[in-house]
Write a protein that holds these residues in place. Structure first.
Motif, PDB file in Angstrom:
ATOM      1  N   UNK A  36     125.500 -21.134  88.095  1.00 35.13           N
ATOM      2  CA  UNK A  36     124.914 -22.325  88.717  1.00 35.13           C
ATOM      3  C   UNK A  36     125.850 -22.879  89.788  1.00 35.13           C
ATOM      4  N   UNK A  37     127.133 -22.957  89.477  1.00 35.80           N
ATOM      5  CA  UNK A  37     128.103 -23.481  90.449  1.00 35.80           C
ATOM      6  C   UNK A  37     128.168 -22.593  91.693  1.00 35.80           C
ATOM      7  N   UNK A  38     128.212 -21.293  91.498  1.00 33.44           N
ATOM      8  CA  UNK A  38     128.259 -20.365  92.637  1.00 33.44           C
ATOM      9  C   UNK A  38     127.004 -20.530  93.493  1.00 33.44           C
ATOM     10  N   UNK A  39     125.852 -20.683  92.847  1.00 32.02           N
ATOM     11  CA  UNK A  39     124.598 -20.835  93.597  1.00 32.02           C
ATOM     12  C   UNK A  39     124.582 -22.129  94.419  1.00 32.02           C
ATOM     13  N   UNK A  40     125.414 -23.102  94.036  1.00 32.61           N
ATOM     14  CA  UNK A  40     125.484 -24.375  94.746  1.00 32.61           C
ATOM     15  C   UNK A  40     126.633 -24.425  95.751  1.00 32.61           C
ATOM     16  N   UNK A  41     127.282 -23.290  95.982  1.00 27.97           N
ATOM     17  CA  UNK A  41     128.319 -23.225  97.008  1.00 27.97           C
ATOM     18  C   UNK A  41     129.734 -23.476  96.521  1.00 27.97           C
ATOM     19  N   UNK A  42     129.939 -23.547  95.216  1.00 30.26           N
ATOM     20  CA  UNK A  42     131.294 -23.682  94.699  1.00 30.26           C
ATOM     21  C   UNK A  42     131.992 -22.331  94.823  1.00 30.26           C
ATOM     22  N   UNK A  43     133.293 -22.353  95.022  1.00 28.90           N
ATOM     23  CA  UNK A  43     134.069 -21.118  95.085  1.00 28.90           C
ATOM     24  C   UNK A  43     134.228 -20.583  93.662  1.00 28.90           C
ATOM     25  N   UNK A  44     134.608 -19.317  93.496  1.00 31.17           N
ATOM     26  CA  UNK A  44     134.881 -18.828  92.139  1.00 31.17           C
ATOM     27  C   UNK A  44     135.928 -19.677  91.416  1.00 31.17           C
ATOM     28  N   UNK A  45     136.933 -20.143  92.137  1.00 36.92           N
ATOM     29  CA  UNK A  45     137.971 -20.977  91.515  1.00 36.92           C
ATOM     30  C   UNK A  45     137.405 -22.320  91.066  1.00 36.92           C
ATOM     31  N   UNK A  46     136.681 -23.000  91.940  1.00 43.20           N
ATOM     32  CA  UNK A  46     136.151 -24.315  91.555  1.00 43.20           C
ATOM     33  C   UNK A  46     135.062 -24.178  90.487  1.00 43.20           C
ATOM     34  N   UNK A  47     134.324 -23.071  90.483  1.00 41.91           N
ATOM     35  CA  UNK A  47     133.328 -22.836  89.426  1.00 41.91           C
ATOM     36  C   UNK A  47     134.028 -22.713  88.076  1.00 41.91           C
ATOM     37  N   UNK A  48     135.177 -22.047  88.047  1.00 43.01           N
ATOM     38  CA  UNK A  48     135.947 -21.925  86.807  1.00 43.01           C
ATOM     39  C   UNK A  48     136.489 -23.282  86.370  1.00 43.01           C
ATOM     40  N   UNK A  49     136.822 -24.141  87.331  1.00 42.84           N
ATOM     41  CA  UNK A  49     137.294 -25.481  86.975  1.00 42.84           C
ATOM     42  C   UNK A  49     136.184 -26.289  86.302  1.00 42.84           C
ATOM     43  N   UNK A  50     134.947 -26.093  86.738  1.00 42.54           N
ATOM     44  CA  UNK A  50     133.825 -26.787  86.086  1.00 42.54           C
ATOM     45  C   UNK A  50     133.643 -26.264  84.660  1.00 42.54           C
ATOM     46  N   UNK A  51     133.836 -24.969  84.470  1.00 40.00           N
ATOM     47  CA  UNK A  51     133.756 -24.401  83.113  1.00 40.00           C
ATOM     48  C   UNK A  51     134.859 -24.992  82.242  1.00 40.00           C
ATOM     49  N   UNK A  52     136.081 -25.023  82.777  1.00 42.72           N
ATOM     50  CA  UNK A  52     137.201 -25.599  82.019  1.00 42.72           C
ATOM     51  C   UNK A  52     136.911 -27.054  81.667  1.00 42.72           C
ATOM     52  N   UNK A  53     136.331 -27.787  82.606  1.00 39.75           N
ATOM     53  CA  UNK A  53     135.960 -29.180  82.367  1.00 39.75           C
ATOM     54  C   UNK A  53     134.946 -29.266  81.220  1.00 39.75           C
ATOM     55  N   UNK A  54     133.907 -28.437  81.261  1.00 38.62           N
ATOM     56  CA  UNK A  54     132.876 -28.462  80.215  1.00 38.62           C
ATOM     57  C   UNK A  54     133.470 -28.093  78.857  1.00 38.62           C
ATOM     58  N   UNK A  55     134.325 -27.088  78.839  1.00 42.21           N
ATOM     59  CA  UNK A  55     134.966 -26.706  77.576  1.00 42.21           C
ATOM     60  C   UNK A  55     135.837 -27.847  77.048  1.00 42.21           C
ATOM     61  N   UNK A  56     136.578 -28.505  77.938  1.00 41.69           N
ATOM     62  CA  UNK A  56     137.441 -29.617  77.545  1.00 41.69           C
ATOM     63  C   UNK A  56     136.610 -30.768  76.996  1.00 41.69           C
ATOM     64  N   UNK A  57     135.522 -31.094  77.676  1.00 39.26           N
ATOM     65  CA  UNK A  57     134.709 -32.246  77.278  1.00 39.26           C
ATOM     66  C   UNK A  57     133.833 -31.978  76.052  1.00 39.26           C
ATOM     67  N   UNK A  58     133.537 -30.726  75.771  1.00 42.65           N
ATOM     68  CA  UNK A  58     132.646 -30.411  74.648  1.00 42.65           C
ATOM     69  C   UNK A  58     133.374 -29.730  73.488  1.00 42.65           C
ATOM     70  N   UNK A  59     134.694 -29.742  73.506  1.00 39.35           N
ATOM     71  CA  UNK A  59     135.475 -29.069  72.464  1.00 39.35           C
ATOM     72  C   UNK A  59     135.007 -27.625  72.309  1.00 39.35           C
ATOM     73  N   UNK A  60     135.002 -26.918  73.426  1.00 38.03           N
ATOM     74  CA  UNK A  60     134.574 -25.517  73.465  1.00 38.03           C
ATOM     75  C   UNK A  60     133.153 -25.334  72.913  1.00 38.03           C
ATOM     76  N   UNK A  61     132.274 -26.240  73.302  1.00 34.54           N
ATOM     77  CA  UNK A  61     130.852 -26.203  72.955  1.00 34.54           C
ATOM     78  C   UNK A  61     130.608 -26.379  71.451  1.00 34.54           C
ATOM     79  N   UNK A  62     131.505 -27.125  70.790  1.00 36.07           N
ATOM     80  CA  UNK A  62     131.346 -27.397  69.361  1.00 36.07           C
ATOM     81  C   UNK A  62     131.105 -28.873  69.072  1.00 36.07           C
ATOM     82  N   UNK A  63     131.087 -29.711  70.103  1.00 32.53           N
ATOM     83  CA  UNK A  63     130.949 -31.159  69.896  1.00 32.53           C
ATOM     84  C   UNK A  63     129.536 -31.524  69.454  1.00 32.53           C
TER      85      UNK A  63
END
Length: 190
Positions: free
Chosen positions: A10-37
């Motif tokens: 989704x991030x790549x499709x919106x023009x994010x770079x591979x690096x910034x797309x990974x930062x959004x993933x890291x953000x989501x993992x951080x905020x959701x306790x690795x999708x366990x919240x």
């Protein structure tokens, strides 16, 4: 379901770079306790977003500890779209979508999100805000190591599709060169 891959694509499709797309993933993992919240499991929310009338969300039945309400999504993809397509495509706090897309480090991304007023209670540039920003960046750094995506396949496929004429030319040249080599090697007269 590979949530990391969904966010990345989704991030790549919106023009994010591979690096910034990974930062959004890291953000989501951080905020959701690795999708366990609880927010992820019960509300399909990758980031515990609050309900502010966004089109792809409903208001949670019970208020959050802060007294407002969480956003509840019908699917994880709806939550991803809400953050990346809706929220990250508007300028907030003087931070443009392009600045987010150009982020290269967790520190840079955390700073931009803090400037946008995305997390915490401390204001950007204050002692409390700086402390929150450092904690957020540190949490993202740890999560970068857990990312599970197929970046190479996506990038190669995108490059081939975007440059199909060039690719066909290169394949043609390789074919002709190989054919010429084999003809010469086996002394075949044409």
């Amino acid at each position: 379901m590979n949530v990391d891959q969904m966010i990345y694509d989704t991030a790549i499709s919106q023009g994010f770079t591979p690096t910034s797309a990974k930062l959004i993933i890291a953000q989501a993992r951080f905020e959701s306790d690795d999708y366990k919240s609880t927010n992820f499991k019960q509300r399909n929310s990758t980031s515990g977003m609050k309900f502010v009338g966004q089109p792809k969300a409903k208001k949670s039945e019970k208020p959050s500890p802060e007294g407002d309400y969480y956003a509840v999504y019908d699917s994880v993809q709806d939550a991803i779209d809400d953050k990346i397509i809706r929220l990250y495509n508007i300028t907030r706090g003087g931070v443009t979508p392009q600045q987010l897309k150009d982020s290269k480090t967790p520190e840079d991304f955390a700073m931009l999100l803090k400037k946008r007023g995305y997390y915490g209670f401390g204001k950007y540039g204050t002692v409390e805000g700086n402390k929150e920003q450092n904690i957020y960046a540190s949490g993202m750094k740890k999560k970068l190591l857990l990312i599970n995506i197929k970046e190479i396949i996506n990038n190669v496929t995108t490059t081939i599709v975007k440059n199909k004429n060039t690719t066909l030319l290169i394949v043609g040249v390789i074919f002709l060169a190989t054919s010429f080599y084999l003809v010469k090697k086996h002394n075949i007269n044409l």
